[in-house]
Design a protein around this motif. Sequence first.
Motif, PDB file in Angstrom:
ATOM      1  N   LYS A 231       0.754  -1.305   0.482  1.00  0.00           N
ATOM      2  CA  LYS A 231      -0.388   0.091   0.091  1.00  0.00           C
ATOM      3  C   LYS A 231       1.080   1.151  -0.040  1.00  0.00           C
ATOM      4  O   LYS A 231       2.079   0.918   0.766  1.00  0.00           O
ATOM      5  N   SER A 232      -0.079   2.327  -0.546  1.00  0.00           N
ATOM      6  CA  SER A 232       1.653   3.459  -0.670  1.00  0.00           C
ATOM      7  C   SER A 232       1.032   4.438   0.253  1.00  0.00           C
ATOM      8  O   SER A 232       0.626   4.640   0.621  1.00  0.00           O
TER       9      SER A 232
ATOM     10  N   PRO B  63      -8.732  -3.088   3.120  1.00  0.00           N
ATOM     11  CA  PRO B  63      -8.702  -2.248   2.355  1.00  0.00           C
ATOM     12  C   PRO B  63      -7.235  -0.879   2.026  1.00  0.00           C
ATOM     13  O   PRO B  63      -6.256  -0.797   2.577  1.00  0.00           O
ATOM     14  N   GLY B  64      -7.161  -0.951   0.371  1.00  0.00           N
ATOM     15  CA  GLY B  64      -5.974   0.049  -0.193  1.00  0.00           C
ATOM     16  C   GLY B  64      -4.793  -0.782  -0.554  1.00  0.00           C
ATOM     17  O   GLY B  64      -3.728   0.239  -0.713  1.00  0.00           O
ATOM     18  N   TYR B  65      -5.166  -1.856  -0.450  1.00  0.00           N
ATOM     19  CA  TYR B  65      -3.284  -2.942  -0.005  1.00  0.00           C
ATOM     20  C   TYR B  65      -3.695  -3.838  -1.606  1.00  0.00           C
ATOM     21  O   TYR B  65      -5.053  -3.511  -1.746  1.00  0.00           O
TER      22      TYR B  65
ATOM     23  N   ASP C  68       3.813   0.472   2.882  1.00  0.00           N
ATOM     24  CA  ASP C  68       3.411  -0.369   3.875  1.00  0.00           C
ATOM     25  C   ASP C  68       3.499  -1.690   3.117  1.00  0.00           C
ATOM     26  O   ASP C  68       2.712  -1.799   2.089  1.00  0.00           O
ATOM     27  N   VAL C  69       4.032  -2.990   3.593  1.00  0.00           N
ATOM     28  CA  VAL C  69       4.275  -4.027   3.597  1.00  0.00           C
ATOM     29  C   VAL C  69       3.616  -5.107   4.322  1.00  0.00           C
ATOM     30  O   VAL C  69       3.923  -5.078   5.833  1.00  0.00           O
TER      31      VAL C  69
END
Length: 176
Positions: free
Chosen positions: A52-53, A156-158, A60-61
Amino acid sequence: MIRYRKLLAALATALIAVASFAIAPTASAQAANTRAGLPDISKGNAPIVFTKSTGLGTLDVITCTGTSDYPHNSSGTPSAVTGKSRSSCTAPVAQIRAQAELWRYLEGYGYVQTGIGSLAVDFNVQGPLTSTAYDICQGRLAYWVTVGRHTFFAPPGYSPPSISFNTETPPVGVNC
């Protein structure tokens, strides 16, 4: 007539073995995954990564892995062979699934599924989630393979939104 039956039986055994254990992604599927930025999971238990940016070029990993235990004599169930599958991540994800299968080699048939564990599912956890498959011992040396089926759904978001893959042990002889 008998010769044709033996030939057909040998061909069916070979096809079952190939179909049962061709669980690594195909070359074309792997090429599509590589283009999509997904890891090459055909070479073992490689970790799966959701990203996720977070801005300014940082990510973020969340790293997720799946494993399968070698088939072995069950310590909790007498006269049984056990195979386990585990799925886990480094941080909570939307959903994790794990399922174990036991495949036994049967002379004249090849590997046949003889046990399947319950589907372990949990939400908003990092795991590990474990599924256990059982088979009855035959009282003599037999060969089993544990196959683990793993599915992860990203928060969500990843991205990517979800990933599924399988792990497999080599054939293991168990004498019980």
